[in-house]
Write a protein that holds these residues in place. Structure first.
Motif, mmCIF file in Angstrom:
data_model
loop_
_atom_site.group_PDB
_atom_site.id
_atom_site.type_symbol
_atom_site.label_atom_id
_atom_site.label_comp_id
_atom_site.label_asym_id
_atom_site.label_seq_id
_atom_site.Cartn_x
_atom_site.Cartn_y
_atom_site.Cartn_z
ATOM 1 N N MET A 185 24.390 -85.060 -10.623
ATOM 2 C CA MET A 185 23.565 -85.211 -11.812
ATOM 3 C C MET A 185 23.959 -86.434 -12.630
ATOM 4 N N GLN A 186 25.230 -86.757 -12.672
ATOM 5 C CA GLN A 186 25.654 -87.970 -13.359
ATOM 6 C C GLN A 186 25.027 -89.203 -12.717
ATOM 7 N N ALA A 187 25.003 -89.215 -11.383
ATOM 8 C CA ALA A 187 24.393 -90.352 -10.683
ATOM 9 C C ALA A 187 22.911 -90.458 -11.007
ATOM 10 N N VAL A 188 22.223 -89.331 -11.041
ATOM 11 C CA VAL A 188 20.793 -89.335 -11.382
ATOM 12 C C VAL A 188 20.579 -89.943 -12.757
ATOM 13 N N HIS A 189 21.397 -89.527 -13.711
ATOM 14 C CA HIS A 189 21.189 -89.984 -15.091
ATOM 15 C C HIS A 189 21.696 -91.396 -15.332
ATOM 16 N N ARG A 190 22.435 -91.935 -14.379
ATOM 17 C CA ARG A 190 22.771 -93.364 -14.423
ATOM 18 C C ARG A 190 21.693 -94.206 -13.776
ATOM 19 N N GLY A 191 20.705 -93.536 -13.208
ATOM 20 C CA GLY A 191 19.662 -94.250 -12.492
ATOM 21 C C GLY A 191 20.024 -94.566 -11.060
ATOM 22 N N GLU A 192 21.090 -93.948 -10.546
ATOM 23 C CA GLU A 192 21.567 -94.208 -9.184
ATOM 24 C C GLU A 192 21.135 -93.058 -8.278
ATOM 25 N N VAL A 193 19.842 -92.976 -8.040
ATOM 26 C CA VAL A 193 19.305 -91.860 -7.258
ATOM 27 C C VAL A 193 19.809 -91.900 -5.819
ATOM 28 N N ASP A 194 19.920 -93.092 -5.243
ATOM 29 C CA ASP A 194 20.423 -93.187 -3.874
ATOM 30 C C ASP A 194 21.831 -92.608 -3.760
ATOM 31 N N GLU A 195 22.658 -92.856 -4.752
ATOM 32 C CA GLU A 195 24.015 -92.301 -4.745
ATOM 33 C C GLU A 195 23.960 -90.784 -4.869
ATOM 34 N N ALA A 196 23.074 -90.283 -5.710
ATOM 35 C CA ALA A 196 22.928 -88.835 -5.837
ATOM 36 C C ALA A 196 22.527 -88.206 -4.507
ATOM 37 N N LEU A 197 21.587 -88.840 -3.813
ATOM 38 C CA LEU A 197 21.139 -88.303 -2.526
ATOM 39 C C LEU A 197 22.242 -88.400 -1.479
ATOM 40 N N ARG A 198 23.054 -89.459 -1.566
ATOM 41 C CA ARG A 198 24.184 -89.575 -0.626
ATOM 42 C C ARG A 198 25.153 -88.416 -0.836
ATOM 43 N N LEU A 199 25.402 -88.060 -2.085
ATOM 44 C CA LEU A 199 26.294 -86.943 -2.369
ATOM 45 C C LEU A 199 25.712 -85.627 -1.854
ATOM 46 N N VAL A 200 24.396 -85.477 -1.987
ATOM 47 C CA VAL A 200 23.740 -84.291 -1.431
ATOM 48 C C VAL A 200 23.915 -84.254 0.085
ATOM 49 N N ASP A 201 23.714 -85.403 0.729
ATOM 50 C CA ASP A 201 23.885 -85.481 2.182
ATOM 51 C C ASP A 201 25.311 -85.126 2.586
ATOM 52 N N THR A 202 26.281 -85.553 1.771
ATOM 53 C CA THR A 202 27.681 -85.253 2.071
ATOM 54 C C THR A 202 27.924 -83.752 2.092
ATOM 55 N N GLY A 203 27.310 -83.040 1.166
ATOM 56 C CA GLY A 203 27.460 -81.584 1.151
ATOM 57 C C GLY A 203 26.902 -80.940 2.405
ATOM 58 N N HIS A 204 25.739 -81.427 2.857
ATOM 59 C CA HIS A 204 25.153 -80.889 4.087
ATOM 60 C C HIS A 204 26.012 -81.250 5.304
ATOM 61 N N ALA A 205 26.579 -82.461 5.295
ATOM 62 C CA ALA A 205 27.433 -82.882 6.411
ATOM 63 C C ALA A 205 28.688 -82.012 6.489
ATOM 64 N N ARG A 206 29.238 -81.666 5.337
ATOM 65 C CA ARG A 206 30.422 -80.801 5.329
ATOM 66 C C ARG A 206 30.089 -79.412 5.855
ATOM 67 N N LEU A 207 28.918 -78.925 5.502
ATOM 68 C CA LEU A 207 28.503 -77.622 6.021
ATOM 69 C C LEU A 207 28.372 -77.680 7.538
ATOM 70 N N LEU A 208 27.769 -78.749 8.041
ATOM 71 C CA LEU A 208 27.629 -78.899 9.492
ATOM 72 C C LEU A 208 28.992 -78.945 10.156
ATOM 73 N N GLU A 209 29.931 -79.664 9.548
ATOM 74 C CA GLU A 209 31.275 -79.744 10.123
ATOM 75 C C GLU A 209 31.951 -78.380 10.103
ATOM 76 N N ASP A 210 31.739 -77.617 9.036
ATOM 77 C CA ASP A 210 32.323 -76.278 8.977
ATOM 78 C C ASP A 210 31.695 -75.361 10.025
ATOM 79 N N ARG A 211 30.414 -75.539 10.283
ATOM 80 C CA ARG A 211 29.773 -74.759 11.349
ATOM 81 C C ARG A 211 30.386 -75.112 12.706
ATOM 82 N N ARG A 212 30.608 -76.390 12.918
ATOM 83 C CA ARG A 212 31.234 -76.815 14.175
ATOM 84 C C ARG A 212 32.647 -76.256 14.289
#
Length: 230
Positions: free
Chosen positions: A63-90
């Motif tokens: 949310m801090q990234a969103v409010h700084r206007g850094e939407v790409d960074e916010a989405l990268r952080l979201v992707d990181t969470g999904h990547a960690r979940l995938l790694e935990d599944r593996r």
């Protein structure tokens, strides 16, 4: 708009979220009172939904990234969470496969002595600190032998297997108090009912986390869409 009451939060918590950049800055009345709008409500909904899947710290960063206007960074952080979940599944799949491949008979029968390694080598292999292996030993999870000449810890093949299982189970959230009895089962190969229950619980928690990540992503998308349309 009473954001605190709607979400069961304290007024101070909402103010703290605004100060941290989780919420956009609020306008003030002539008397200095904060004025929260539908935009603030959407931001808080997005944050709380994100926190359920990503955790408080990561959700705050998004949310801090969103409010700084850094939407790409916010989405990268979201992707990181999904990547960690995938790694935990593996990781879960690796643990399940490792347990399925356990040799019959007692675990100690595996320890022929050939291929034994010292603590530094095993720590590097498992990507943990030597102190972590010693801590696992102190709480009774590992039981390495000692080199008769130097007194150094020596991890036999069965000890290496145990250390791998401990690391994987700890990463999956299994507490040490439950890992000890599981290792007894592994060493004796007398049944894996408890292990099956742990793995089933782990898999269920990963599923719940996956659903929470989806809910958080949807709430964030709604907030971003509303922001773009305003």
């Amino acid at each position: 708009m009473d954001l605190a009451r709607v979400h069961g939060l304290s007024t101070q918590a909402v103010r703290n979220y605004e100060a941290a950049g989780v919420l956009p800055a609020a306008a003030r009345t002539a008397h200095g009172h904060r004025t929260y709008t539908a935009r603030h409500a959407a931001a808080l909904r997005a944050f709380l939904a994100l926190a359920a899947g990503h955790g408080h710290r990561a959700a705050t960063a998004i949310m801090q990234a969103v409010h700084r206007g850094e939407v790409d960074e916010a989405l990268r952080l979201v992707d990181t969470g999904h990547a960690r979940l995938l790694e935990d599944r593996r990781t879960l799949d690796v643990v399940a496969a490792a347990l399925a491949d356990l040799p019959a008979g007692t675990g100690d029968d595996v320890a022929s002595g050939r291929g034994a390694v010292f603590v530094g080598v095993l720590a590097r292999r498992l990507e943990v600190r030597p102190a972590t292996l010693r801590q696992w030993e102190r709480v009774g999870l590992l039981r390495p032998g000692r080199d008769p000449r130097t007194g150094y810890r020596v991890y036999r093949p069965a000890d290496v297997r145990d250390a791998l299982l401990v690391g994987l189970l700890r990463r999956g959230g299994c507490p040490p108090a439950r890992i000890g009895p599981l290792l007894v089962e592994v060493r004796a190969a007398g049944g894996v009912a408890d292990l099956d229950a742990v793995l089933a619980d782990w898999r269920a928690r990963l599923g719940a986390r996956g659903r929470a990540l989806l809910t958080g992503a949807a709430a964030l998308a709604d907030y971003l869409d509303a922001d773009a349309a305003s």
